[in-house]
Design a protein around this motif. Structure first.
Motif, PDB file in Angstrom:
ATOM      1  N   TRP A   1      -4.428  -9.025  25.225  1.00  0.00           N
ATOM      2  CA  TRP A   1      -4.800  -8.322  26.451  1.00  0.00           C
ATOM      3  C   TRP A   1      -4.318  -6.871  26.407  1.00  0.00           C
ATOM      4  O   TRP A   1      -5.068  -5.936  26.716  1.00  0.00           O
ATOM      5  N   LEU A   2      -3.059  -6.684  26.021  1.00  0.00           N
ATOM      6  CA  LEU A   2      -2.538  -5.311  25.955  1.00  0.00           C
ATOM      7  C   LEU A   2      -3.292  -4.487  24.921  1.00  0.00           C
ATOM      8  O   LEU A   2      -3.666  -3.333  25.181  1.00  0.00           O
ATOM      9  N   LEU A   3      -3.528  -5.056  23.749  1.00  0.00           N
ATOM     10  CA  LEU A   3      -4.209  -4.304  22.696  1.00  0.00           C
ATOM     11  C   LEU A   3      -5.655  -3.999  23.066  1.00  0.00           C
ATOM     12  O   LEU A   3      -6.215  -2.994  22.623  1.00  0.00           O
ATOM     13  N   ALA A   4      -6.269  -4.860  23.887  1.00  0.00           N
ATOM     14  CA  ALA A   4      -7.633  -4.583  24.341  1.00  0.00           C
ATOM     15  C   ALA A   4      -7.674  -3.335  25.224  1.00  0.00           C
ATOM     16  O   ALA A   4      -8.727  -2.708  25.374  1.00  0.00           O
ATOM     17  N   GLY A   5      -6.536  -2.968  25.786  1.00  0.00           N
ATOM     18  CA  GLY A   5      -6.460  -1.773  26.611  1.00  0.00           C
ATOM     19  C   GLY A   5      -6.281  -0.491  25.820  1.00  0.00           C
ATOM     20  O   GLY A   5      -6.258   0.602  26.403  1.00  0.00           O
ATOM     21  N   TYR A   6      -6.164  -0.597  24.498  1.00  0.00           N
ATOM     22  CA  TYR A   6      -5.997   0.607  23.676  1.00  0.00           C
ATOM     23  C   TYR A   6      -7.309   1.371  23.562  1.00  0.00           C
ATOM     24  O   TYR A   6      -8.375   0.783  23.353  1.00  0.00           O
ATOM     25  N   SER A   7      -7.221   2.674  23.678  1.00  0.00           N
ATOM     26  CA  SER A   7      -8.376   3.537  23.465  1.00  0.00           C
ATOM     27  C   SER A   7      -7.889   4.867  22.927  1.00  0.00           C
ATOM     28  O   SER A   7      -6.886   5.411  23.422  1.00  0.00           O
ATOM     29  N   PHE A   8      -8.570   5.395  21.914  1.00  0.00           N
ATOM     30  CA  PHE A   8      -8.174   6.688  21.346  1.00  0.00           C
ATOM     31  C   PHE A   8      -8.995   7.769  22.048  1.00  0.00           C
ATOM     32  O   PHE A   8     -10.179   7.965  21.763  1.00  0.00           O
ATOM     33  N   ASP A   9      -8.362   8.458  22.984  1.00  0.00           N
ATOM     34  CA  ASP A   9      -9.078   9.385  23.862  1.00  0.00           C
ATOM     35  C   ASP A   9      -8.626  10.833  23.702  1.00  0.00           C
ATOM     36  O   ASP A   9      -8.859  11.651  24.597  1.00  0.00           O
ATOM     37  N   ARG A  10      -8.013  11.149  22.591  1.00  0.00           N
ATOM     38  CA  ARG A  10      -7.477  12.497  22.431  1.00  0.00           C
ATOM     39  C   ARG A  10      -8.563  13.566  22.507  1.00  0.00           C
ATOM     40  O   ARG A  10      -8.306  14.683  22.985  1.00  0.00           O
ATOM     41  N   TYR A  11      -9.766  13.239  22.061  1.00  0.00           N
ATOM     42  CA  TYR A  11     -10.811  14.254  21.955  1.00  0.00           C
ATOM     43  C   TYR A  11     -11.987  13.994  22.900  1.00  0.00           C
ATOM     44  O   TYR A  11     -13.071  14.531  22.701  1.00  0.00           O
ATOM     45  N   ARG A  12     -11.784  13.176  23.936  1.00  0.00           N
ATOM     46  CA  ARG A  12     -12.866  12.874  24.858  1.00  0.00           C
ATOM     47  C   ARG A  12     -12.268  12.501  26.212  1.00  0.00           C
ATOM     48  O   ARG A  12     -11.056  12.285  26.339  1.00  0.00           O
ATOM     49  N   LYS A  13     -13.140  12.405  27.184  1.00  0.00           N
ATOM     50  CA  LYS A  13     -12.696  11.968  28.498  1.00  0.00           C
ATOM     51  C   LYS A  13     -12.160  10.547  28.395  1.00  0.00           C
ATOM     52  O   LYS A  13     -12.818   9.666  27.845  1.00  0.00           O
ATOM     53  N   PRO A  14     -10.977  10.280  28.926  1.00  0.00           N
ATOM     54  CA  PRO A  14     -10.399   8.931  28.799  1.00  0.00           C
ATOM     55  C   PRO A  14     -11.287   7.875  29.439  1.00  0.00           C
ATOM     56  O   PRO A  14     -11.900   8.099  30.479  1.00  0.00           O
ATOM     57  N   LYS A  15     -11.334   6.723  28.793  1.00  0.00           N
ATOM     58  CA  LYS A  15     -12.056   5.595  29.358  1.00  0.00           C
ATOM     59  C   LYS A  15     -11.287   5.042  30.551  1.00  0.00           C
ATOM     60  O   LYS A  15     -10.066   5.175  30.654  1.00  0.00           O
TER      61      LYS A  15
ATOM     62  N   ALA B   1     -10.396  -9.684  28.572  1.00  0.00           N
ATOM     63  CA  ALA B   1      -9.728  -8.560  29.226  1.00  0.00           C
ATOM     64  C   ALA B   1     -10.676  -7.381  29.398  1.00  0.00           C
ATOM     65  O   ALA B   1     -10.668  -6.703  30.425  1.00  0.00           O
ATOM     66  N   ALA B   2     -11.507  -7.147  28.385  1.00  0.00           N
ATOM     67  CA  ALA B   2     -12.437  -6.022  28.440  1.00  0.00           C
ATOM     68  C   ALA B   2     -13.626  -6.293  29.354  1.00  0.00           C
ATOM     69  O   ALA B   2     -14.260  -5.352  29.846  1.00  0.00           O
ATOM     70  N   ARG B   3     -13.937  -7.563  29.608  1.00  0.00           N
ATOM     71  CA  ARG B   3     -15.137  -7.906  30.384  1.00  0.00           C
ATOM     72  C   ARG B   3     -14.875  -8.184  31.857  1.00  0.00           C
ATOM     73  O   ARG B   3     -15.790  -8.104  32.672  1.00  0.00           O
ATOM     74  N   LEU B   4     -13.661  -8.512  32.202  1.00  0.00           N
ATOM     75  CA  LEU B   4     -13.368  -8.838  33.600  1.00  0.00           C
ATOM     76  C   LEU B   4     -13.428  -7.598  34.486  1.00  0.00           C
ATOM     77  O   LEU B   4     -13.086  -6.491  34.042  1.00  0.00           O
ATOM     78  N   PRO B   5     -13.838  -7.755  35.727  1.00  0.00           N
ATOM     79  CA  PRO B   5     -13.806  -6.612  36.654  1.00  0.00           C
ATOM     80  C   PRO B   5     -12.383  -6.113  36.843  1.00  0.00           C
ATOM     81  O   PRO B   5     -11.409  -6.838  36.631  1.00  0.00           O
ATOM     82  N   LYS B   6     -12.268  -4.861  37.251  1.00  0.00           N
ATOM     83  CA  LYS B   6     -10.942  -4.297  37.483  1.00  0.00           C
ATOM     84  C   LYS B   6     -10.189  -5.129  38.513  1.00  0.00           C
ATOM     85  O   LYS B   6     -10.771  -5.672  39.448  1.00  0.00           O
ATOM     86  N   GLY B   7      -8.908  -5.196  38.304  1.00  0.00           N
ATOM     87  CA  GLY B   7      -8.051  -5.971  39.187  1.00  0.00           C
ATOM     88  C   GLY B   7      -6.817  -6.398  38.431  1.00  0.00           C
ATOM     89  O   GLY B   7      -6.588  -5.999  37.280  1.00  0.00           O
ATOM     90  N   VAL B   8      -6.001  -7.205  39.071  1.00  0.00           N
ATOM     91  CA  VAL B   8      -4.802  -7.755  38.452  1.00  0.00           C
ATOM     92  C   VAL B   8      -4.983  -9.263  38.336  1.00  0.00           C
ATOM     93  O   VAL B   8      -5.336  -9.932  39.307  1.00  0.00           O
ATOM     94  N   TYR B   9      -4.729  -9.785  37.138  1.00  0.00           N
ATOM     95  CA  TYR B   9      -4.980 -11.195  36.851  1.00  0.00           C
ATOM     96  C   TYR B   9      -3.716 -11.857  36.313  1.00  0.00           C
ATOM     97  O   TYR B   9      -2.798 -11.197  35.826  1.00  0.00           O
ATOM     98  N   ARG B  10      -3.705 -13.184  36.422  1.00  0.00           N
ATOM     99  CA  ARG B  10      -2.649 -13.978  35.802  1.00  0.00           C
ATOM    100  C   ARG B  10      -3.297 -15.204  35.168  1.00  0.00           C
ATOM    101  O   ARG B  10      -4.305 -15.732  35.676  1.00  0.00           O
ATOM    102  N   ILE B  11      -2.754 -15.646  34.055  1.00  0.00           N
ATOM    103  CA  ILE B  11      -3.270 -16.840  33.389  1.00  0.00           C
ATOM    104  C   ILE B  11      -2.660 -18.051  34.064  1.00  0.00           C
ATOM    105  O   ILE B  11      -1.445 -18.289  33.987  1.00  0.00           O
TER     106      ILE B  11
END
Length: 456
Positions: free
Chosen positions: A107-121, A81-91
């Protein structure tokens, strides 16, 4: 933003998950030459996009490795999930029904990022929920985990007892629950003496947070250690040991994440969440080594180390948990370094006297990739927590079996069926779907086990 699956499914790019042991037959015919050119053989975590005639991505190949390699970890789809190019995928192919749920959660948890103190990823690629899974359930679980991570990752400057109370109030409002809070010196007439004693030296008032939800069904009471920062008190920690003490409220964060899952899934239970929220600081009124405290239960405790404070605040909360006769009490706490020495940072050690409960939690952990390990309430060690001058010793000398003696200490304050988790709450190094930082431990195992734990 909440972790969520894609809703625009029309142009989703198909993913073929490739078992390295079966790569020759698993790679689609249309992609075999392209895979051979790029040396793709289904290695774990490897990703290869295959272009169509128009140059756009026609499909993606995701390496699933060998069974032996997969067994050495979990959430492998999070890497893809973290390595694929941006887009919408299905298994589209390659995973059986048992693996699809873990893959979707990863996949959902791979999208987690703690961005409270920085520019969001930038967000990662999106996934259409696989057919046959309960997408709403998976998203609810993922967002419960995200809540836990956010709370642990927030530094103590912005996550003291006040802010932890605010987080509980927000959760209460989201799920139409109720909350009662006892703060500061009001803890004394309310008979929470050890919560007050541990937190009184801080400029941030100690408190007991008591949330309730649900009207029918068996009662589950969750008790989470909410030490928002732990200096060690007068037995002050050295700098190296104090560096991660923002995570000493990881037990509270984890039970709140679990509570979000339970309420979001509308499970047929009565839920109570108790969090003693304190900061263990140093001031002229700090409690001292050799002090003897009287707990809510009436048991006296000799203080032989002010850095063993978590069990003190939990003791008062556990005593309260017993008073309305729950069907099950579960405590979670970042309680002892001894637990980390015993099982490392990836396993959640837990204690129970009930073999059926232990089996249910172990099975639940295996089912949802949330590894747990049963530890013993070893009765012969009871003598180690009896100092002679008081009923209990909060820090037995000798250094042996520290996580067991801490668990035995807590057990003295509970008569109801009881399970205790001594968790770490921290991911030291990034792993699939788990960035370095705060992490939930044991909550999903408990959630999976609840039907058996509470006979639902």
């Amino acid at each position: 933003m909440p972790l969520a699956f894609a809703t625009d499914t029309d142009a989703a790019i198909p993913i073929h998950v490739i078992d390295a042991d079966k790569a020759d037959s698993a790679i689609p015919a249309a992609a075999k030459a392209w895979a051979a050119t790029h040396g793709f053989k289904g290695g774990l975590g490897k990703v290869l996009t295959v272009p169509g005639a128009d140059g756009q991505i026609a499909m993606a190949l995701v390496g699933y490795g060998t069974a032996a390699k997969r067994a050495r970890g979990r959430f492998h789809m999070g890497t893809a999930a973290a390595r694929l190019p941006k887009g919408v995928y299905r298994i589209a192919a390659g995973l059986n029904d048992a693996d699809l749920e873990e893959a979707a959660l990863a996949w959902l948890l791979a999208g987690y990022s703690f961005d409270r103190y920085r520019k969001p990823k930038d967000p990662i690629a999106a996934l259409v929920p696989p057919e046959g899974i309960d997408a709403e359930r998976i998203a609810t679980i993922a967002n419960g985990e995200a809540l836990t991570r956010d709370l642990i990752n927030t530094p103590a400057s912005d996550m003291g007892p006040d802010e932890l109370e605010e987080a509980v109030r927000a959760l209460t409002a989201d799920h139409d629950a109720t909350l009662n809070v006892i703060t500061g010196d009001d803890l004394i007439p309310a008979n929470f003496p050890m919560i007050h004693t541990v937190g009184r030296a801080s400029t941030r008032a100690p408190r007991l947070l008591d949330m309730r939800w649900g009207e029918t069904g068996p009662q589950l009471t969750l008790v989470g250690k909410g030490v928002c920062f732990d200096t060690g008190g007068l037995n002050i920690k050295p700098g190296g040991s104090m560096g991660l003490m923002k995570k000493d409220m990881g037990g509270a964060a984890t039970v709140l994440g679990l509570a979000h899952m339970i309420m979001g899934l509308n499970l047929p239970i009565r839920l109570r969440v108790l969090i003693p929220a304190v900061e263990n600081s140093i001031d002229g009124n700090a409690f001292r080594p050799q002090d003897i405290l009287t707990s809510r239960k009436g048991l006296t405790v000799e203080i032989n180390n002010t850095d063993a404070e978590g069990r003190l605040v939990l003791a008062d909360a556990l005593t309260l948990s017993d008073e309305d006769d729950p069907d099950l009490v579960i405590s979670m706490a970042t309680l002892t370094g001894a637990a980390r020495v015993a099982v490392g940072p990836d396993l959640s050690p837990f204690f129970t006297d009930n073999d059926a409960h232990a089996a249910a939690i172990a099975a639940g952990g295996a089912q949802v990739a949330d590894p747990v390990w049963r530890m013993p309430f070893h009765d012969p060690y009871e003598a180690m927590i009896e100092p002679g001058i008081a009923d209990l010793d909060n820090a037995p000398k000798g250094g042996f079996a520290g996580c067991i003696t801490a668990a035995l200490f807590l057990r003295r304050f509970v008569e109801s069926p009881y399970v205790h988790f001594d968790i770490y709450g921290w991911q030291p190094k990034a792993a699939p779907a788990r960035p370095a930082g705060g992490v939930g431990m044991g909550a999903r195992a408990v959630l999976a086990a609840l039907p058996k734990l509470l006979s639902l």
